[in-house]
Design a protein around this motif. Sequence first.
Motif, mmCIF file in Angstrom:
data_model
loop_
_atom_site.group_PDB
_atom_site.id
_atom_site.type_symbol
_atom_site.label_atom_id
_atom_site.label_comp_id
_atom_site.label_asym_id
_atom_site.label_seq_id
_atom_site.Cartn_x
_atom_site.Cartn_y
_atom_site.Cartn_z
ATOM 1 N N MET A 117 -80.328 -14.673 23.259
ATOM 2 C CA MET A 117 -79.178 -13.793 23.024
ATOM 3 C C MET A 117 -77.885 -14.605 22.938
ATOM 4 O O MET A 117 -77.046 -14.365 22.078
ATOM 5 N N ASN A 140 -79.682 -5.523 20.249
ATOM 6 C CA ASN A 140 -80.736 -4.607 20.701
ATOM 7 C C ASN A 140 -81.911 -5.392 21.263
ATOM 8 O O ASN A 140 -82.027 -6.595 21.065
ATOM 9 N N ALA A 141 -82.742 -4.673 22.005
ATOM 10 C CA ALA A 141 -83.908 -5.214 22.716
ATOM 11 C C ALA A 141 -83.490 -6.071 23.906
ATOM 12 O O ALA A 141 -84.254 -6.897 24.391
ATOM 13 N N ALA A 142 -82.261 -5.871 24.381
ATOM 14 C CA ALA A 142 -81.830 -6.509 25.618
ATOM 15 C C ALA A 142 -81.818 -5.489 26.745
ATOM 16 O O ALA A 142 -81.923 -5.838 27.914
ATOM 17 N N MET A 149 -85.468 -9.283 19.621
ATOM 18 C CA MET A 149 -84.040 -9.134 19.887
ATOM 19 C C MET A 149 -83.264 -9.409 18.606
ATOM 20 O O MET A 149 -83.616 -10.302 17.844
ATOM 21 N N ASN A 150 -82.234 -8.628 18.358
ATOM 22 C CA ASN A 150 -81.371 -8.937 17.219
ATOM 23 C C ASN A 150 -79.915 -8.612 17.518
ATOM 24 O O ASN A 150 -79.604 -7.769 18.341
#
Lengths: 90, 231
Positions: free
Chosen positions: A72, A22-24, A1-2
Motif C-alpha cells: 500500500m 481498496n482491499a485494505a 489491493m489497488n
Amino acid sequence: MNVASAMVTSGDRIERIRIAVNAAAARPLRLKAVEDAVRGKPRNTATGEMAGRLAVQGAVPLQFNAYKIPLMRNLVKRAISGVEEARWAS
Amino acid sequence: MAVIRDVMAAFELYQPSSVADAQKLLEQHGRDAWVLAGGLDSFDWLKDRIKKPKAVVDLSGIEELRGVRTTADGIEIGAMTTLTEVVNHPIIKQKYDLLAQSAELVASPQIRNQGTLGGNVSQDTRCWYYRGGWPCYRAGGNICYADTPEGRNREHAILHADRCVAVNPSDSAPALIALDAKFVMRTPKGERVVDAEDYFIGPDIDITRLHILQPGDLLTAIRIPSTWAAT
C-alpha cells in the motif's frame, strides 16, 4: 489491493487530488490525510514517500498479510509521484 | 465446508422489466429477496447453498439500467452496464480513463462481459471462511475464523478491523471514489443519491453488509461529474 487517484497539477505542483484504496479494510478508503498532506506540494519522490508513509499509519497486519503494508505504501507513492519514480529509496 | 454443488435451493424468480417494478418487488419481499445482476457473486452463494433467498429479482431485463448517458455535468452509467462496456466506452476512455483502467483489472474477459458495474461495487466480501458458510461474525455468529493465529488471512484487512477482518474486493470502487462519483439508489422513499465513499460501510456500522443498501433498495446508476474529467 489497488489505489486510484485523480489529480490536477499546475507545473509540478499538486493543486487538487482525490485518492482511494481498496482491499485494505472492509470498505474502500478515501485517504483524506494523504490528500491534505500533498496538496500544494511538488509531484516528486519525496512527496510520494511522505504520502506512502502517511497512508499506512495505524495499519495492523494479521499473521499472513503484512506484505500489504509495503504494498500500500508503494502504491500510494506511485500514485503521487508516478510509476517512473516508484523505486522505494529507504 | 458445507458445499453441495449440485442444485440450488428453490426460489421464486422474478424478472421485472422496469426499475419501478424491481424496486416494488424488493420492497414486497424485504429480507427474503435477492438482487441478481450479472450473477458472478450471486451464483456462488446460491450454488453453494449458503444463501437461500425465497425470491430472486433478476435485473437483466431492465433496459433503463443499461448503458452510458451523457448528462449536463458528466456521465451517468446504468448499474447493469457490463464492465466490458465500461472498459470500451469511448467517452469513459477519453475523459474518465481511470475508471476504464480499473474496470479492466476485474477478473477475466468472460467475467467482465457478464459482470456489471453495479454488481462490482455491491458484491459481498471474498473472505473464504465467510463464503464457505462458516458461522462467523459477518454471518451472524460470534467468531472471526480469519483473525486467529492459524487463520488464513493473506487477503484480509490491515486497517479498521472490528471483529471481522474481511475486505471489500471491488476493483472499480477506488476509481469511483477518486472521480467523486455519486451512487443513485431507488428506495421505498424515492430516489437517494450518495457520494461514492458513503455507499460503503465497515463492520462498525453493520457487520453483515459492505454497503448501505437496505431491503427494498436498488442501486440504479452511478454518476460521474466532469470535475475530474481529462481535458
